[in-house]
Design an enzyme around this catalytic site. Structure first.
Site, PDB file in Angstrom:
ATOM      1  N   TYR A  51       0.864  -1.192   0.000  1.00 55.16           N
ATOM      2  CA  TYR A  51       0.000   0.000   0.000  1.00 55.16           C
ATOM      3  C   TYR A  51       0.889   1.228   0.000  1.00 55.16           C
ATOM      4  O   TYR A  51       1.844   1.316   0.781  1.00 55.16           O
ATOM      5  CB  TYR A  51      -0.879   0.033   1.257  1.00 55.16           C
ATOM      6  CG  TYR A  51      -2.331  -0.127   0.915  1.00 55.16           C
ATOM      7  CD1 TYR A  51      -2.945   0.739   0.011  1.00 55.16           C
ATOM      8  CD2 TYR A  51      -3.103  -1.143   1.467  1.00 55.16           C
ATOM      9  CE1 TYR A  51      -4.278   0.588  -0.331  1.00 55.16           C
ATOM     10  CE2 TYR A  51      -4.431  -1.301   1.128  1.00 55.16           C
ATOM     11  CZ  TYR A  51      -5.011  -0.425   0.217  1.00 55.16           C
ATOM     12  OH  TYR A  51      -6.320  -0.580  -0.123  1.00 55.16           O
ATOM     13  N   GLU A  53      -0.462   4.808  -0.664  1.00 55.77           N
ATOM     14  CA  GLU A  53      -1.225   6.023  -0.978  1.00 55.77           C
ATOM     15  C   GLU A  53      -0.343   7.241  -0.768  1.00 55.77           C
ATOM     16  O   GLU A  53       0.382   7.342   0.233  1.00 55.77           O
ATOM     17  CB  GLU A  53      -2.483   6.101  -0.120  1.00 55.77           C
ATOM     18  CG  GLU A  53      -3.614   5.272  -0.720  1.00 55.77           C
ATOM     19  CD  GLU A  53      -4.720   4.961   0.249  1.00 55.77           C
ATOM     20  OE1 GLU A  53      -4.510   4.024   1.060  1.00 55.77           O
ATOM     21  OE2 GLU A  53      -5.758   5.635   0.199  1.00 55.77           O
ATOM     22  N   ASP A 197      -5.308  13.405 -25.846  1.00 58.44           N
ATOM     23  CA  ASP A 197      -5.370  12.009 -25.415  1.00 58.44           C
ATOM     24  C   ASP A 197      -4.634  11.210 -26.490  1.00 58.44           C
ATOM     25  O   ASP A 197      -5.161  10.998 -27.586  1.00 58.44           O
ATOM     26  CB  ASP A 197      -6.835  11.581 -25.309  1.00 58.44           C
ATOM     27  CG  ASP A 197      -6.978  10.106 -24.938  1.00 58.44           C
ATOM     28  OD1 ASP A 197      -5.975   9.373 -25.012  1.00 58.44           O
ATOM     29  OD2 ASP A 197      -8.107   9.692 -24.602  1.00 58.44           O
ATOM     30  N   THR A 223      -2.674   5.869 -22.415  1.00 56.58           N
ATOM     31  CA  THR A 223      -2.554   4.556 -21.793  1.00 56.58           C
ATOM     32  C   THR A 223      -1.105   4.130 -21.986  1.00 56.58           C
ATOM     33  O   THR A 223      -0.347   4.760 -22.716  1.00 56.58           O
ATOM     34  CB  THR A 223      -3.479   3.524 -22.467  1.00 56.58           C
ATOM     35  OG1 THR A 223      -3.238   3.554 -23.872  1.00 56.58           O
ATOM     36  CG2 THR A 223      -4.931   3.811 -22.185  1.00 56.58           C
ATOM     37  N   LYS A 226      -0.804   0.209 -25.289  1.00 53.12           N
ATOM     38  CA  LYS A 226      -1.119   0.076 -26.725  1.00 53.12           C
ATOM     39  C   LYS A 226       0.208   0.105 -27.498  1.00 53.12           C
ATOM     40  O   LYS A 226       1.009  -0.806 -27.351  1.00 53.12           O
ATOM     41  CB  LYS A 226      -2.104   1.163 -27.130  1.00 53.12           C
ATOM     42  CG  LYS A 226      -3.439   1.041 -26.389  1.00 53.12           C
ATOM     43  CD  LYS A 226      -4.462   2.056 -26.860  1.00 53.12           C
ATOM     44  CE  LYS A 226      -5.819   1.820 -26.230  1.00 53.12           C
ATOM     45  NZ  LYS A 226      -6.072   2.663 -25.056  1.00 53.12           N
ATOM     46  N   ARG A 232      -0.952  -2.718 -18.607  1.00 52.64           N
ATOM     47  CA  ARG A 232      -2.217  -1.987 -18.738  1.00 52.64           C
ATOM     48  C   ARG A 232      -2.275  -0.839 -17.734  1.00 52.64           C
ATOM     49  O   ARG A 232      -2.127  -1.061 -16.538  1.00 52.64           O
ATOM     50  CB  ARG A 232      -3.337  -2.995 -18.453  1.00 52.64           C
ATOM     51  CG  ARG A 232      -4.710  -2.593 -18.772  1.00 52.64           C
ATOM     52  CD  ARG A 232      -5.565  -3.830 -18.945  1.00 52.64           C
ATOM     53  NE  ARG A 232      -5.157  -4.514 -20.155  1.00 52.64           N
ATOM     54  CZ  ARG A 232      -5.566  -4.166 -21.380  1.00 52.64           C
ATOM     55  NH1 ARG A 232      -6.434  -3.180 -21.545  1.00 52.64           N
ATOM     56  NH2 ARG A 232      -5.129  -4.806 -22.437  1.00 52.64           N
TER      57      ARG A 232
HETATM   58  N1  DSN Z   1     -10.847   0.416 -25.641  1.00 53.77           N
HETATM   59  C1  DSN Z   1      -9.755   1.183 -26.210  1.00 53.77           C
HETATM   60  C2  DSN Z   1      -9.552   0.908 -27.641  1.00 53.77           C
HETATM   61  O1  DSN Z   1      -9.788  -0.224 -28.044  1.00 53.77           O
HETATM   62  O2  DSN Z   1      -9.142   1.787 -28.373  1.00 53.77           O
HETATM   63  C3  DSN Z   1      -9.913   2.611 -25.942  1.00 53.77           C
HETATM   64  O3  DSN Z   1     -10.085   2.791 -24.591  1.00 53.77           O
END
Ligand code: DSN
Length: 429
Positions: A51, A53, A197, A223, A226, A232
């Site tokens: 933990y 925080e 974004d 994110t 990707k 993730r």
């Molecule tokens: N779900 C993601 C995507 O497939 O692009 C976006 O959050």
């Protein structure tokens, strides 16, 4: 025997089936990738037990020396990767990164602009079923029918008319470079904040192959799983930290806070509690990988594979939204192929090829059916596939889409897919 197979054979078998699925099928979902063994080792480590925080050096728990080290490495490496003065690596996901950015810069009820979900935007850019569309007054902009690219005449007109406090650029199904500079001009003309974004192209941005939002945007979210190929999760960055420009949300007494402090406190305690330290440490590992010269080659290959794929689809008379791609993603309008996105996703799945149905701009079908599919190259590029495999894959996709109910043909493609995949192992060597 592994600990898991000993203790819980039922879930061990499920895990084995998922490993086999990933190894033996073609992953063309544009938002997915295969992270490294090193990232997974950290993500599956004892850091999950802690933990923590708060932030490094300012935690609400003892025993944080080593998770502090990991979080500092993650923040510093991320800053170096994107040239960002401020970084926050705690958001559990891209949606939470977006929620924290919005909650820092604007108030409920404020007007915001974002790309319509059915034109390539994202749920958190104002969809009515998401917190964003429920808390804020979102005005959607669109792509132009002719070009498939953002319609800047419309963006400028809507901005002037609605005077949003913030404009979001970027999305989840936009095949072209995000036009940060043009958005900046419009945001400046109405004194609005600009938020990017870059969840989809962040790996390409890190490699210097996609324009960077950093000099143009007040805040940037992404994110990490990707094109960036990490675990993730989500991140928030600012090129330059600055002092809170809105007296109205500053504390009633005391000093004016810097925006970095406001974002930090929106993430925790604002919307999250204990950070996922195993994931933050794994983000640090992934950022370390993305700083290596090999990552640039990987990112270049992602784009080259997507462009080869686009050329092959065009030769077979497929309609690509915007006519092609600058990135890792293709949005294919199947209207001229006598098949819905849903049916194409289903048949391709039977052929061992994983894609997602996707609305195309001006789609007349619902999001559950759609007229298109989205296809991406990050995952197959990680496997080492290149031009000749891409050509073969497009031909298999075309065969499946041309005869989607031919079970024998789909099974044959699936077996050929599996054979191809066995030459490009991911984890099983
Ligand atoms: N779900 C993601 C995507 O497939 O692009 C976006 O959050």
């Amino acid at each position: 025997m592994s600990h898991l197979s000993d203790q819980d054979p039922e879930l061990f078998k499920t895990l084995e089936r998922e490993i086999n699925r990933e190894e033996s099928t073609l992953e063309l979902i544009a938002s997915e990738n295969f992270t490294s063994q090193a990232v997974m080792e950290m993500a599956g480590s004892v850091m999950t037990n802690k933990y923590a925080e708060g932030y490094p050096g300012k935690r609400y728990y003892g025993g944080c020396d080593f998770v502090d080290e990991a979080e500092n490495l993650a923040r510093n490496r991320l800053g170096e990767l994107f040239g960002a003065e401020y970084t926050n690596v705690q958001p559990h996901s891209g949606s939470q990164a977006n929620m924290a950015a919005l909650m820092t810069f604007i108030k409920p009820g404020d007007t915001v602009m974002g790309l319509d979900l059915s034109h390539g935007g994202h749920l958190t850019h104002g969809s009515s079923v998401n917190f964003s569309g429920q808390l804020y007054n979102f005005i959607s902009y669109h792509v132009s029918k002719e070009t498939g690219r953002v319609n800047f005449e419309e963006v400028a007109r809507l901005a002037k008319e609605h005077q949003p406090k913030l404009i979001i650029c970027g999305g989840s199904a936009y095949p072209r470079f995000i036009e940060f500079e043009q958005f900046k001009e419009i945001a400046d003309s109405i004194n609005a904040f600009l938020m990017a974004d870059i969840a989809h192209p962040s790996g390409l941005v890190a490699a210097g192959l996609h324009p960077t939002p950093i000099p143009y945007c007040d805040v940037v979210t992404s994110t990490t799983h990707k094109t960036l190929r990490g675990p993730r999760g989500g991140i928030i960055m600012m090129g330059k930290d600055f002092e809170n420009p809105w007296g109205k949300i500053a504390p009633k007494s005391g000093r004016v806070k810097r925006v970095s402090e406001l974002i930090d406190s929106t993430v925790m305690p604002g919307i999250q509690g204990g950070p996922l330290m195993h994931i933050i440490a794994a983000k640090a590992v992934a950022f370390g990988e993305a700083l290596q010269p090999e990552f640039k080659i990987y990112a270049k290959n992602i784009i080259q594979n997507a462009q080869t794929m686009a050329d092959e689809f065009l030769k077979l008379d497929y309609q690509l939204v915007s006519g092609g791609t600058d990135t890792h993603v293709l949005l294919i309008d199947l209207s001229n192929k006598n098949i819905t996105g849903k049916a194409a996703e289903y048949s391709l799945g039977k052929a061992g090829i994983t894609v997602n149905k996707n609305m195309v701009p001006f789609d007349e079908r619902s999001p559950f059916v759609t007229s298109g599919i989205r296809v991406g190259t990050p995952a197959i590029t990680t496997r080492g596939m290149g031009n000749s495999e891409i050509r073969q894959i497009v031909h298999w996709i075309d065969e499946a889409i041309s005869d989607p109910e031919n079970e024998v043909e789909l099974a044959l493609i699936k077996s050929n897919v599996s054979e191809l995949c066995s030459n490009f192992p991911i984890y099983v060597h």
